[in-house]
Motif scaffolding. Structure first.
Motif, PDB file in Angstrom:
ATOM      1  N   SER A 220       3.867  56.818 -29.961  1.00 41.96           N
ATOM      2  CA  SER A 220       4.411  57.232 -28.672  1.00 41.96           C
ATOM      3  C   SER A 220       5.776  56.602 -28.400  1.00 41.96           C
ATOM      4  N   GLU A 221       5.929  55.342 -28.765  1.00 39.99           N
ATOM      5  CA  GLU A 221       7.165  54.605 -28.476  1.00 39.99           C
ATOM      6  C   GLU A 221       8.269  54.833 -29.511  1.00 39.99           C
TER       7      GLU A 221
ATOM      8  N   LEU B  21       0.240  59.522 -38.665  1.00 39.39           N
ATOM      9  CA  LEU B  21       0.359  60.257 -37.405  1.00 39.39           C
ATOM     10  C   LEU B  21       1.614  61.123 -37.315  1.00 39.39           C
ATOM     11  N   LYS B  22       2.198  61.465 -38.431  1.00 32.83           N
ATOM     12  CA  LYS B  22       3.446  62.236 -38.450  1.00 32.83           C
ATOM     13  C   LYS B  22       3.322  63.531 -37.643  1.00 32.83           C
ATOM     14  N   GLY B  23       4.397  63.823 -36.917  1.00 38.01           N
ATOM     15  CA  GLY B  23       4.473  65.079 -36.195  1.00 38.01           C
ATOM     16  C   GLY B  23       3.939  65.059 -34.773  1.00 38.01           C
ATOM     17  N   GLN B  24       3.375  63.942 -34.340  1.00 39.05           N
ATOM     18  CA  GLN B  24       2.859  63.880 -32.969  1.00 39.05           C
ATOM     19  C   GLN B  24       3.970  63.499 -32.000  1.00 39.05           C
ATOM     20  N   SER B  25       4.082  64.249 -30.938  1.00 38.15           N
ATOM     21  CA  SER B  25       5.053  63.931 -29.893  1.00 38.15           C
ATOM     22  C   SER B  25       4.537  62.737 -29.088  1.00 38.15           C
ATOM     23  N   PRO B  26       5.391  62.092 -28.307  1.00 39.09           N
ATOM     24  CA  PRO B  26       4.918  60.992 -27.458  1.00 39.09           C
ATOM     25  C   PRO B  26       3.768  61.419 -26.535  1.00 39.09           C
ATOM     26  N   ALA B  27       3.853  62.602 -25.955  1.00 40.22           N
ATOM     27  CA  ALA B  27       2.790  63.078 -25.055  1.00 40.22           C
ATOM     28  C   ALA B  27       1.474  63.278 -25.813  1.00 40.22           C
ATOM     29  N   GLU B  28       1.545  63.818 -27.029  1.00 44.79           N
ATOM     30  CA  GLU B  28       0.330  64.002 -27.837  1.00 44.79           C
ATOM     31  C   GLU B  28      -0.276  62.662 -28.222  1.00 44.79           C
TER      32      GLU B  28
ATOM     33  N   LEU C 272      -5.620  52.466 -31.544  1.00 43.21           N
ATOM     34  CA  LEU C 272      -4.875  52.504 -30.290  1.00 43.21           C
ATOM     35  C   LEU C 272      -3.446  51.996 -30.489  1.00 43.21           C
ATOM     36  N   GLY C 273      -3.309  50.946 -31.287  1.00 38.06           N
ATOM     37  CA  GLY C 273      -1.982  50.408 -31.577  1.00 38.06           C
ATOM     38  C   GLY C 273      -1.097  51.426 -32.286  1.00 38.06           C
ATOM     39  N   ALA C 274      -1.676  52.160 -33.222  1.00 39.67           N
ATOM     40  CA  ALA C 274      -0.906  53.172 -33.950  1.00 39.67           C
ATOM     41  C   ALA C 274      -0.445  54.290 -33.017  1.00 39.67           C
ATOM     42  N   TYR C 275      -1.320  54.727 -32.110  1.00 42.54           N
ATOM     43  CA  TYR C 275      -0.916  55.749 -31.136  1.00 42.54           C
ATOM     44  C   TYR C 275       0.175  55.225 -30.215  1.00 42.54           C
ATOM     45  N   LEU C 276       0.079  53.962 -29.842  1.00 42.76           N
ATOM     46  CA  LEU C 276       1.113  53.358 -29.001  1.00 42.76           C
ATOM     47  C   LEU C 276       2.457  53.358 -29.729  1.00 42.76           C
TER      48      LEU C 276
END
Length: 193
Positions: A89-90, A130-137, A82-86
């Motif tokens: 996103s940021e 997580l390269k290439g993921q947009s904030p929304a993704e 979850l921290g990595a996705y956060l």
């Protein structure tokens, strides 16, 4: 998708938070000092079905708050994911030139109640993948993982059973859950008519 959110006010005399009724004037409900908080009122069972980016973003903020305060407990591995996705996103993709070779670039984030150096290292390792993921993704992946947590969307209320034993009642979209000593002992599922 405003129905998912609401304002809560603190009632000092009862030491509880109560939801403000949207169909009544604020001045009739709030007492001095007029303080209230904006929160998620209803957690969607499947956040991927939300239509608005703003709704997903606000839901993410609430879940982040719940995770970092311990209201929504999770394992070390889930905290790291979850921290990595956060962070994705940021801050976007991990770039060694911009972010450095150590975890200092994420040190100011609050990820968990008792954040450790090991957790920051693990978050950095996962963030690199997580390269290439947009904030929304990244937010959508965050929500997809958060919804799997046992306490996702559960609003706990203190109660006592028929023998006077302290229990907690959890209200959520799937029904009513009964907890004793942080262990779920019963579940009453919702039926749709």
């Amino acid at each position: 998708e405003k129905d998912y959110f609401g304002l809560k006010m603190y009632e000092k005399k009862d030491n509880i938070y109560t939801w403000i009724q949207a169909d009544r004037r604020l001045t009739k409900q709030l007492k001095e000092p007029m303080r209230c908080v904006f929160q998620v009122r209803f957690y969607p069972p499947d956040p991927s079905q939300l239509h608005e980016d703003l709704t997903r973003y606000l839901l993410c903020l609430q879940i982040q708050q719940d995770v970092k305060t311990g209201k929504l407990p999770c394992s070390f591995v889930t905290h790291a994911l979850l921290g990595a996705y956060l962070v994705q996103s940021e801050l976007g993709d991990y770039e060694p030139v911009d972010h450095g070779l150590n975890n200092d670039y994420i040190r100011d984030f609050d990820f968990a109640p008792n954040q450790s150096e090991d957790l920051l290292e693990r978050i950095m390792e996962v963030h690199k993948t997580l390269k290439g993921q947009s904030p929304a993704e990244a937010e959508l992946h965050y929500l997809d993982n958060a919804k799997k947590l046992a306490m996702y969307g559960v609003s706990l209320q203190a109660a006592r059973d028929s023998e006077g034993v302290d229990i907690m009642l959890g209200v959520c979209s799937s029904g009513i859950l009964v907890y004793r000593d942080r262990l779920r002992i019963n579940r009453f599922a919702c039926t749709r008519s």
